[in-house]
Design an enzyme around this catalytic site. Structure first.
Site, PDB file in Angstrom:
ATOM      1  N   HIS A   1       0.822  -1.211   0.000  1.00 33.69           N
ATOM      2  CA  HIS A   1       0.000   0.000   0.000  1.00 33.69           C
ATOM      3  C   HIS A   1       0.852   1.255   0.000  1.00 33.69           C
ATOM      4  O   HIS A   1       0.542   2.237  -0.649  1.00 33.69           O
ATOM      5  CB  HIS A   1      -0.923   0.007   1.217  1.00 33.69           C
ATOM      6  CG  HIS A   1      -2.108  -0.874   1.017  1.00 33.69           C
ATOM      7  ND1 HIS A   1      -2.757  -1.491   2.051  1.00 33.69           N
ATOM      8  CD2 HIS A   1      -2.738  -1.234  -0.096  1.00 33.69           C
ATOM      9  CE1 HIS A   1      -3.749  -2.208   1.566  1.00 33.69           C
ATOM     10  NE2 HIS A   1      -3.754  -2.070   0.264  1.00 33.69           N
TER      11      HIS A   1
ATOM     12  N   GLU B   1       2.550 -13.463 -21.657  1.00 29.84           N
ATOM     13  CA  GLU B   1       3.464 -13.288 -20.529  1.00 29.84           C
ATOM     14  C   GLU B   1       3.924 -14.613 -19.943  1.00 29.84           C
ATOM     15  O   GLU B   1       4.723 -14.648 -19.026  1.00 29.84           O
ATOM     16  CB  GLU B   1       2.874 -12.360 -19.460  1.00 29.84           C
ATOM     17  CG  GLU B   1       1.467 -12.650 -19.043  1.00 29.84           C
ATOM     18  CD  GLU B   1       0.887 -11.609 -18.086  1.00 29.84           C
ATOM     19  OE1 GLU B   1       1.622 -10.707 -17.651  1.00 29.84           O
ATOM     20  OE2 GLU B   1      -0.301 -11.725 -17.764  1.00 29.84           O
TER      21      GLU B   1
ATOM     22  N   ASP C   1       6.214 -10.008 -16.630  1.00 29.17           N
ATOM     23  CA  ASP C   1       6.088 -11.427 -16.305  1.00 29.17           C
ATOM     24  C   ASP C   1       6.804 -12.292 -17.320  1.00 29.17           C
ATOM     25  O   ASP C   1       7.359 -13.330 -16.967  1.00 29.17           O
ATOM     26  CB  ASP C   1       4.602 -11.824 -16.213  1.00 29.17           C
ATOM     27  CG  ASP C   1       4.049 -11.521 -14.836  1.00 29.17           C
ATOM     28  OD1 ASP C   1       4.722 -11.865 -13.856  1.00 29.17           O
ATOM     29  OD2 ASP C   1       2.971 -10.913 -14.740  1.00 29.17           O
TER      30      ASP C   1
ATOM     31  N   ARG D   1      10.615 -11.278 -10.140  1.00 29.12           N
ATOM     32  CA  ARG D   1      10.679  -9.853 -10.450  1.00 29.12           C
ATOM     33  C   ARG D   1      10.762  -8.981  -9.207  1.00 29.12           C
ATOM     34  O   ARG D   1      11.064  -7.797  -9.299  1.00 29.12           O
ATOM     35  CB  ARG D   1       9.489  -9.440 -11.337  1.00 29.12           C
ATOM     36  CG  ARG D   1       8.146  -9.747 -10.737  1.00 29.12           C
ATOM     37  CD  ARG D   1       7.023  -9.643 -11.747  1.00 29.12           C
ATOM     38  NE  ARG D   1       6.418  -8.334 -11.788  1.00 29.12           N
ATOM     39  CZ  ARG D   1       5.300  -8.044 -12.422  1.00 29.12           C
ATOM     40  NH1 ARG D   1       4.678  -8.981 -13.125  1.00 29.12           N
ATOM     41  NH2 ARG D   1       4.796  -6.847 -12.408  1.00 29.12           N
TER      42      ARG D   1
ATOM     43  N   CYS E   1       3.055  -3.904 -22.859  1.00 26.64           N
ATOM     44  CA  CYS E   1       2.663  -3.057 -21.730  1.00 26.64           C
ATOM     45  C   CYS E   1       3.491  -3.318 -20.477  1.00 26.64           C
ATOM     46  O   CYS E   1       3.099  -2.944 -19.383  1.00 26.64           O
ATOM     47  CB  CYS E   1       1.170  -3.196 -21.433  1.00 26.64           C
ATOM     48  SG  CYS E   1       0.644  -4.869 -21.127  1.00 26.64           S
TER      49      CYS E   1
HETATM   50  C1  PEP Z   1       3.497  -7.543 -17.216  1.00 25.98           C
HETATM   51  O1  PEP Z   1       3.556  -8.641 -16.648  1.00 25.98           O
HETATM   52  O2  PEP Z   1       4.376  -7.112 -17.983  1.00 25.98           O
HETATM   53  C2  PEP Z   1       2.343  -6.664 -16.995  1.00 25.98           C
HETATM   54  C3  PEP Z   1       2.201  -5.575 -17.693  1.00 25.98           C
HETATM   55  O3  PEP Z   1       1.484  -7.007 -16.018  1.00 25.98           O
HETATM   56  P1  PEP Z   1       1.768  -6.836 -14.444  1.00 25.98           P
HETATM   57  O4  PEP Z   1       3.026  -6.035 -14.313  1.00 25.98           O
HETATM   58  O5  PEP Z   1       0.582  -6.154 -13.887  1.00 25.98           O
HETATM   59  O6  PEP Z   1       1.902  -8.254 -13.993  1.00 25.98           O
HETATM   60 MG    MG Z   2       1.810  -9.549 -15.753  1.00 25.78          MG
END
Ligand code: PEP
Ligand code: MG
Length: 759
Positions: A361, A603, A627, A637, A674
């Site tokens: 948070h 991913e 991911d 990560r 993304c």
């Molecule tokens: C990703 O895994 O690259 C992604 C954009 O989703 P998140 O970071 O929310 O897992």
């Molecule tokens: Mg992801």
């Protein structure tokens, strides 16, 4: 042996000082292994080995003797970075005689290097009179011990506890540098302010209450004051945060209510108020901690923080905040949202949290407030650092205390350049993101909080490429209703209309479970995550899909529903069927809405090999490079220990990214990306060169990427990709892309810091 080792390590952690810990090691090792001499040599930054602890030789040499790297057998052990086991040390050509040290009678020698992250920090030595080779068990014992000590030596060096054992080297200062996880991008420089709890639950003793009614009165007054605090903070935050983020504070109020019931019952049963509070908090926090998921551990921090707040009221400890500096870096064991809100936001230049991840948070709130943050910096010493100058590097997850003048200067200059560049970027807001040779590239944003809408639009976002719906889900203490979801989604869609909005179905699990929906797994990243959860709970999936479609009523903006963590084709079939059903139901309810576009995130590595079939069966593809990197390279990560291995431009990643783009285009489907990679200048150049149609990123990075796009041609990007694909390491690839940007006069876009090397 194992027991002996365990005890040494336990005693090591309990030792009052690092020096005492080293003395204890040499004494214990010589006793356990029954050897005559045991010594520890530590290497200073200039490469000399210092005799810092010993049992058996002339004690007067401890702290005084040091050897150059090429003097003696210790240097040989360090050079070879492996144990050296000799029957007769003095016959070795590198043996170095030190008069007065009293080594003369000893023949047998065993030296084992102390290695931390590939670096030899010192050498552990055994010596005996007898002419003999140390046996396998003795060598194995010493190697295991050296490996255990190595982390402590590195920590002592980083925290300055090694001072006094090693001499200061010219140009050296008390600078210490720590690694964590990048929380919020940006550079913050200020004076350290450690938020330590003013009241300590663990110090409270449990006892019977003399007068239960009086204790209840005391407790009710304390809880009332804590409640008033949270409400005040919530009010103060109104100018910085949207109502949705502030729901977090409602969740704290609910937690306080639950706590009040629990504690009151304990007081009625005979415990005094402080003891009852301690019992309740410890039990509630332990329940969260036992659940083993990172998110729930974070909730246990919230529970403890609330408990401490109430205790401070019970103990009538006032707010003892000293005069705060104008520029401060807040540091705490776990920076929680209410703790942060206790400080004047305009003075907060940076945040360092020893625990927690990007999903805490505290980190979510810091992001909403745009404060550079490093999370999970577990090695930062919490005591004795208030008032020290700190640099928080939220780009690379690094923290510097007392930086050397050249380091501080380089960061100040970097910050000034960033600010100047940011002013230049402001002018880009309404300009199209078109390359020099006329190709339009869609620059969209990743979003999760209502407060990010304005920021995203201000920065010229042309759409939402990823709405992380789990963020609003995480703010409450139960699943939001369909109508609550619709209202949140609507706010985004209206604000962005007629731009496209990509809503990802709930991606919980992994490091993003919900407090009210605990998932206990040994391996959460390989467990029940993303679409795996929502297909098992069609009621959640359906209500989310319906809410998304209802939110789109009457708008021109295209709704795109995106599925996370897909690993097999059947998941797409099932999800598509549910989306169609949700659409029929929404139509039956009387809403006139078009069916949404449906897309899939790539991913999970398996999806790369199925990408053509996947793309053929949906409307669009988006690569989740965060991911994908994690699963391709098998690197968590969120783990700072392996952060260096988390390489988004690893050659295997580049090959995969290119393959995905190529296959999608072969079947005529648009492809976007993304993950964080899309928001970096290097990543943007590579992705454009590979043909990605959409780059979606945090709003903070968008102007920088737009600036790069407007200053390069697609031909340039393609040339860069062709070369990069031939390279063997991400280091080489990054250096090459940066060099290409530099040659094109675009280097200022790369948030880089080439720090002066250590003296
Ligand atoms: C990703 O895994 O690259 C992604 C954009 O989703 P998140 O970071 O929310 O897992
Ligand atoms: Mg992801």
């Amino acid at each position: 042996m194992l027991d002996a080792l365990r005890h040494i390590v336990q005693d090591l952690d309990a030792a009052p000082s690092f020096r005492a810990a080293l003395d204890m090691i040499v004494a214990r090792v010589s006793m356990i292994l029954d050897v005559e001499v045991c010594s520890i040599f530590l290497r200073d930054r200039a490469g000399r080995f210092h005799f810092v602890a010993n049992e058996g030789l002339n004690p007067e040499f401890v702290g005084k003797l040091s050897l150059a790297a090429d003097e003696g057998l210790v240097g040989v052990v360090a050079e070879r970075a492996e144990p050296i086991n000799l029957e007769e040390a003095s016959s070795h050509p590198r043996f170095f005689y030190v008069a007065g040290l009293n080594e003369d009678p000893y023949g047998a020698f065993l030296g084992v290097p102390i290695i931390h992250v590939r670096e030899v920090l010192g050498v552990l030595v055994l010596q005996d009179r007898e002419v003999r080779r140390y046996d396998e068990n003795e060598v194995a014992f010493l190697v295991t011990l050296a490996a255990q000590i190595a982390g402590r030596v590195a920590h002592a060096e980083a925290t300055g506890n090694i001072k006094g054992l090693l001499p200061a080297v010219a140009g050296d200062t008390t600078e210490s540098r720590f690694k964590g996880i990048p929380g919020v991008p940006g550079i913050g420089i200020g004076l350290a302010h450690v938020a330590l709890p003013t009241a300590r639950l663990e110090l409270v003793t449990e006892r019977e209450a003399g007068d239960a009614a009086a204790e209840l009165d005391l407790f009710e007054s304390a809880i009332g004051q804590a409640r008033a605090d949270i409400e005040r903070i919530n009010q103060q935050m109104a100018e910085h945060l949207g109502p949705e983020e502030r729901e977090l504070f409602d969740a704290y109020l609910h937690m306080l209510d639950a706590l009040a019931d629990d504690v009151s019952a304990r007081i009625r049963a005979g415990q005094w108020a402080q003891g009852a509070l301690k019992q309740a908090i410890f039990e509630q926090a332990a329940v969260f901690e036992r659940m083993q998921s990172s998110y729930l551990r974070e909730r246990s921090a919230d529970v403890r923080e609330l408990g401490q707040r109430v205790l401070a009221k019970l103990q009538e400890i006032g707010d003892i905040k000293t005069a705060l500096p104008d520029s401060l870096v807040l540091i705490a064991e776990e920076v929680t949202a209410p703790m942060m809100a206790d400080f004047p936001i305009e003075r907060l230049r940076g945040i360092v949290s020893l625990k927690g991840s990007r999903n805490s948070h505290g980190a979510i709130l810091a992001d909403a407030l745009g404060i550079p943050t490093v999370m999970g910096a577990g090695d930062v010493p919490i005591y004795g650092i208030t008032g020290q100058t700190v640099v928080v590097d939220g780009y690379y997850g690094e923290v510097f205390f007392n930086p050397r003048a050249p380091v501080a200067e380089s960061y100040r200059q970097f910050l000034a350049e960033e600010e100047e560049f940011a002013r230049e970027l402001e002018d880009l807001r309404d300009l199209p993101s078109v390359t020099q040779d006329g190709h339009a590239i869609n620059l969209w944003v990743n979003i999760g909080l209502v407060s990010e809408i304005t920021r995203s639009l201000d920065r010229g976002a042309e759409g939402i490429g990823l709405f992380r719906t789990e963020v609003p889900f995480a703010m409450g203490d139960r699943f939001p209703t369909e109508e609550e979801q619709r209202a949140i989604y609507r706010e985004h869609m209206e604000a962005f209309d007629p731009r496209p909005v990509t809503m990802r179905t709930l991606d919980i699990g992994g490091d993003k479970p919900l407090s009210y929906f605990p998932i206990n797994e040994d391996n959460p990243f390989l467990g029940w995550r993303g679409i795996r959860v929502t297909l098992d709970h069609p009621e959640i999936f359906l209500s989310q899909a319906r809410a998304m479609m209802k939110a789109n009523v009457g708008l021109d903006g295209i709704l795109r529903i995106m599925l996370p963590m897909v690993s097999r084709l059947e998941q797409i079939e099932e999800a598509s069927a549910l989306i169609q059903r949700a659409h029929r139901e929404v139509l039956e309810e009387g809403y006139a809405v078009k069916p949404p576009l449906v897309g899939v995130m790539i991913e999970v590595p398996a999806a790369i090999y199925l990408v053509q079939e996947i793309a053929s069966s949906v409307d669009f593809i988006a690569v989740g490079s965060n991911d994908l990197t994690q699963y391709m390279l098998a690197v968590d990560r969120n783990n700072p220990r392996v952060a260096d291995l988390f390489e988004e431009v690893h050659p295997a990643m580049l090959a995969a990214l290119r393959e995905i783009a190529k296959r999608c285009h072969e079947v005529g489907k648009p492809v976007g990306i993304c993950g964080e990679l899309a928001g970096t200048p290097e990543g943007a150049v590579l992705c454009v060169g590979m043909g990605y149609d959409v780059l979606s990123m945090n709003a903070a990075n968008l102007p920088r990427v737009k600036w790069v796009i407007r200053n390069v041609s697609v031909r340039f990007c393609r040339r860069v990709v062709v070369q990069a694909l031939k390279m063997r390491s991400s280091k080489e690839i990054l250096a090459f892309v940066r060099n290409q940007l530099e040659q094109a006069n675009l280097r200022q876009a790369v948030p880089h810091h080439e720090l002066p090397v250590r003296g």
